[in-house]
Design a protein around this motif. Structure first.
Motif, PDB file in Angstrom:
ATOM      1  N   ARG A  19       7.824 -13.119   9.110  1.00  0.00           N
ATOM      2  CA  ARG A  19       9.159 -12.777   9.595  1.00  0.00           C
ATOM      3  C   ARG A  19      10.175 -13.877   9.281  1.00  0.00           C
ATOM      4  NH1 ARG A  19       9.453  -8.624  13.366  1.00  0.00           N
ATOM      5  NH2 ARG A  19      11.257  -9.594  14.380  1.00  0.00           N
ATOM      6  N   GLN A  20       9.660 -15.016   8.774  1.00  0.00           N
ATOM      7  CA  GLN A  20      10.533 -16.157   8.488  1.00  0.00           C
ATOM      8  C   GLN A  20      10.689 -16.426   6.995  1.00  0.00           C
ATOM      9  OE1 GLN A  20       9.325 -18.647  12.542  1.00  0.00           O
ATOM     10  NE2 GLN A  20       8.758 -19.433  10.559  1.00  0.00           N
ATOM     11  N   THR A  21       9.961 -15.705   6.159  1.00  0.00           N
ATOM     12  CA  THR A  21      10.038 -15.917   4.717  1.00  0.00           C
ATOM     13  C   THR A  21      10.048 -14.567   4.012  1.00  0.00           C
ATOM     14  OG1 THR A  21       8.922 -16.886   2.794  1.00  0.00           O
ATOM     15  CG2 THR A  21       7.520 -16.119   4.585  1.00  0.00           C
ATOM     16  N   LYS A  22      10.662 -14.534   2.844  1.00  0.00           N
ATOM     17  CA  LYS A  22      10.711 -13.294   2.076  1.00  0.00           C
ATOM     18  C   LYS A  22       9.354 -12.944   1.471  1.00  0.00           C
ATOM     19  CE  LYS A  22      15.596 -13.818   0.845  1.00  0.00           C
ATOM     20  NZ  LYS A  22      16.564 -13.961  -0.277  1.00  0.00           N
ATOM     21  N   ALA A  23       8.511 -13.964   1.285  1.00  0.00           N
ATOM     22  CA  ALA A  23       7.200 -13.736   0.674  1.00  0.00           C
ATOM     23  C   ALA A  23       6.208 -13.247   1.718  1.00  0.00           C
ATOM     24  CB  ALA A  23       6.692 -15.025   0.031  1.00  0.00           C
ATOM     25  N   ARG A  24       5.513 -12.189   1.408  1.00  0.00           N
ATOM     26  CA  ARG A  24       4.488 -11.676   2.314  1.00  0.00           C
ATOM     27  C   ARG A  24       3.207 -12.483   2.111  1.00  0.00           C
ATOM     28  NH1 ARG A  24       3.140  -5.364   2.650  1.00  0.00           N
ATOM     29  NH2 ARG A  24       5.225  -5.455   3.596  1.00  0.00           N
ATOM     30  N   PRO A  25       2.645 -13.075   3.171  1.00  0.00           N
ATOM     31  CA  PRO A  25       1.424 -13.879   3.021  1.00  0.00           C
ATOM     32  C   PRO A  25       0.288 -13.061   2.405  1.00  0.00           C
ATOM     33  CG  PRO A  25       2.399 -14.216   5.187  1.00  0.00           C
ATOM     34  CD  PRO A  25       3.143 -13.070   4.559  1.00  0.00           C
ATOM     35  N   ILE A  26      -0.432 -13.694   1.490  1.00  0.00           N
ATOM     36  CA  ILE A  26      -1.602 -13.070   0.881  1.00  0.00           C
ATOM     37  C   ILE A  26      -2.820 -13.401   1.729  1.00  0.00           C
ATOM     38  CG2 ILE A  26      -3.125 -13.036  -1.136  1.00  0.00           C
ATOM     39  CD1 ILE A  26      -0.711 -13.800  -2.838  1.00  0.00           C
ATOM     40  N   MET A  27      -3.551 -12.393   2.129  1.00  0.00           N
ATOM     41  CA  MET A  27      -4.788 -12.588   2.888  1.00  0.00           C
ATOM     42  C   MET A  27      -5.954 -12.428   1.921  1.00  0.00           C
ATOM     43  SD  MET A  27      -3.456 -13.073   5.888  1.00  0.00           S
ATOM     44  CE  MET A  27      -4.426 -12.664   7.326  1.00  0.00           C
ATOM     45  N   PHE A  28      -6.723 -13.492   1.734  1.00  0.00           N
ATOM     46  CA  PHE A  28      -7.826 -13.455   0.773  1.00  0.00           C
ATOM     47  C   PHE A  28      -9.155 -13.589   1.509  1.00  0.00           C
ATOM     48  CE2 PHE A  28     -10.979 -15.687  -1.818  1.00  0.00           C
ATOM     49  CZ  PHE A  28     -11.043 -14.851  -2.921  1.00  0.00           C
ATOM     50  N   ARG A  29     -10.002 -12.603   1.320  1.00  0.00           N
ATOM     51  CA  ARG A  29     -11.353 -12.647   1.883  1.00  0.00           C
ATOM     52  C   ARG A  29     -12.312 -12.060   0.858  1.00  0.00           C
ATOM     53  NH1 ARG A  29     -10.916  -9.809   6.558  1.00  0.00           N
ATOM     54  NH2 ARG A  29     -11.174 -11.475   8.088  1.00  0.00           N
ATOM     55  N   LEU A  30     -13.414 -12.773   0.629  1.00  0.00           N
ATOM     56  CA  LEU A  30     -14.419 -12.313  -0.330  1.00  0.00           C
ATOM     57  C   LEU A  30     -15.726 -12.079   0.408  1.00  0.00           C
ATOM     58  CD1 LEU A  30     -14.801 -11.817  -3.400  1.00  0.00           C
ATOM     59  CD2 LEU A  30     -15.719 -14.143  -3.548  1.00  0.00           C
ATOM     60  N   ALA A  31     -16.213 -10.863   0.366  1.00  0.00           N
ATOM     61  CA  ALA A  31     -17.444 -10.508   1.070  1.00  0.00           C
ATOM     62  C   ALA A  31     -18.663 -11.025   0.306  1.00  0.00           C
ATOM     63  CB  ALA A  31     -17.534  -9.000   1.252  1.00  0.00           C
ATOM     64  N   MET A  32     -19.351 -11.991   0.906  1.00  0.00           N
ATOM     65  CA  MET A  32     -20.587 -12.533   0.342  1.00  0.00           C
ATOM     66  C   MET A  32     -21.621 -12.589   1.460  1.00  0.00           C
ATOM     67  SD  MET A  32     -19.627 -13.173  -2.837  1.00  0.00           S
ATOM     68  CE  MET A  32     -20.665 -14.375  -3.662  1.00  0.00           C
ATOM     69  N   LYS A  33     -22.900 -12.515   1.115  1.00  0.00           N
ATOM     70  CA  LYS A  33     -23.940 -12.379   2.129  1.00  0.00           C
ATOM     71  C   LYS A  33     -24.404 -13.708   2.722  1.00  0.00           C
ATOM     72  CE  LYS A  33     -25.752  -8.098   0.094  1.00  0.00           C
ATOM     73  NZ  LYS A  33     -26.930  -7.448  -0.540  1.00  0.00           N
ATOM     74  N   GLY A  34     -24.874 -14.628   1.890  1.00  0.00           N
ATOM     75  CA  GLY A  34     -25.488 -15.858   2.384  1.00  0.00           C
ATOM     76  C   GLY A  34     -24.480 -16.896   2.843  1.00  0.00           C
TER      77      GLY A  34
END
Length: 282
Positions: free
Chosen positions: A224-239
């Motif tokens: 709400r304070q910046t024009k850029a939308r934050p990127i949410m990065f998550r990588l599904a790994m098992k171990g």
């Protein structure tokens, strides 16, 4: 490995040692070239305090010091650049900790991580077109931005590595910081961050209710304070190991693809070479 250790493990990045380093300390010096000045200085300091010593690298002065101090030296194979030898250094450190009976066997974790990385490479390799390659798409998304990377403490090695890869491969400055710590200070600064700044939040696949709530509140507030939308990065790994090396591997590819989009050769590190030459001359 941290969950298995019954004693603290601390990453030492400075040449001066803390007061607790003594004859009961296991000091593992890791330097790919074997000539990193701060590593060598700290290694000599640990020897003077009668710590148990181990060296890891390709050779250099560290190998010579290990021979002089009668300490074991684990030699890793040469690679195109120090940053490309991370997997070897991880395996070497695990072997050291196993040999001192500080952790259980890591063979299963390492083998599982290897299999998962092979699958990941089949999705993000250079031959996979952009429309089916998430690493190439992320590189395109962050092109032209000043990247600010956030992570939980346990994912900080991934955030630091990505920041460093952006510097070495893309010749681009970035920064990283921790959550929820940044919720109590840096969150206020997003009101005045430069317009081309882009927050990227590295997520873990296993987060507590508090961690999820904290991250989401942080994302909502800064969006709400910046024009850029934050990127949410998550990588599904098992171990457990895969949850760290998987995102590192993925983001390494992103940094190379970004360099190519910027028409930059990611291989040479001329400024680092100049710095080392000046340091050696002085």
């Amino acid at each position: 490995l941290g969950r298995d250790l019954k004693v603290p493990i601390i990453v030492q990045r400075e040449p001066s040692l803390s007061g607790y380093v003594n004859s009961k300390t296991l000091f593992v010096a890791i330097s790919y070239s074997g000539d990193t000045s701060e590593t060598l200085t700290a290694f000599r300091g640990a020897e003077s305090r009668h710590a148990s010593l181990v060296g890891v690298g390709t050779g250099g002065k560290l190998a010579s010091l290990c021979e002089r101090f009668r300490a074991p030296f684990l030699r890793v194979g040469s690679s195109i650049a120090p940053r490309a030898a991370l997997s070897q250094l991880i395996v070497a450190l695990a072997a050291v900790l196993e040999s001192y009976n500080l952790v259980r066997s890591t063979y299963g974790d390492i083998a599982e991580a290897g299999r998962e990385l092979a699958k990941l490479r089949s999705r993000i390799g250079s031959g996979i077109p952009v429309e089916r390659n998430p690493a190439k798409r992320l590189a395109s998304e962050i092109l032209g931005h000043f990247l600010v990377v956030y992570s939980l403490q346990r994912m900080s090695s991934v955030a630091r590595r990505f920041k460093n890869q952006l510097a070495e491969n893309c010749k681009q400055v970035a920064k990283f910081d921790l959550l929820p710590e940044s919720c109590h200070n840096e969150i206020e600064a997003w009101k005045t961050y430069p317009s081309h700044s882009l927050p990227l939040i590295l997520r873990d696949t296993e987060e507590s209710t508090f961690e999820r709530s904290s991250i989401e509140a942080f994302r909502y507030t800064i969006s709400r304070q910046t024009k850029a939308r934050p990127i949410m990065f998550r990588l599904a790994m098992k171990g457990r190991l895969s949850r760290l090396v998987g995102p590192i591997f993925f983001l390494d590819y992103v940094s190379v693809y970004l360099a190519l989009l910027m028409r930059i050769n990611p291989t040479p590190t001329e400024s680092i070479a100049k710095y080392k030459a000046l340091l050696k001359a002085n």
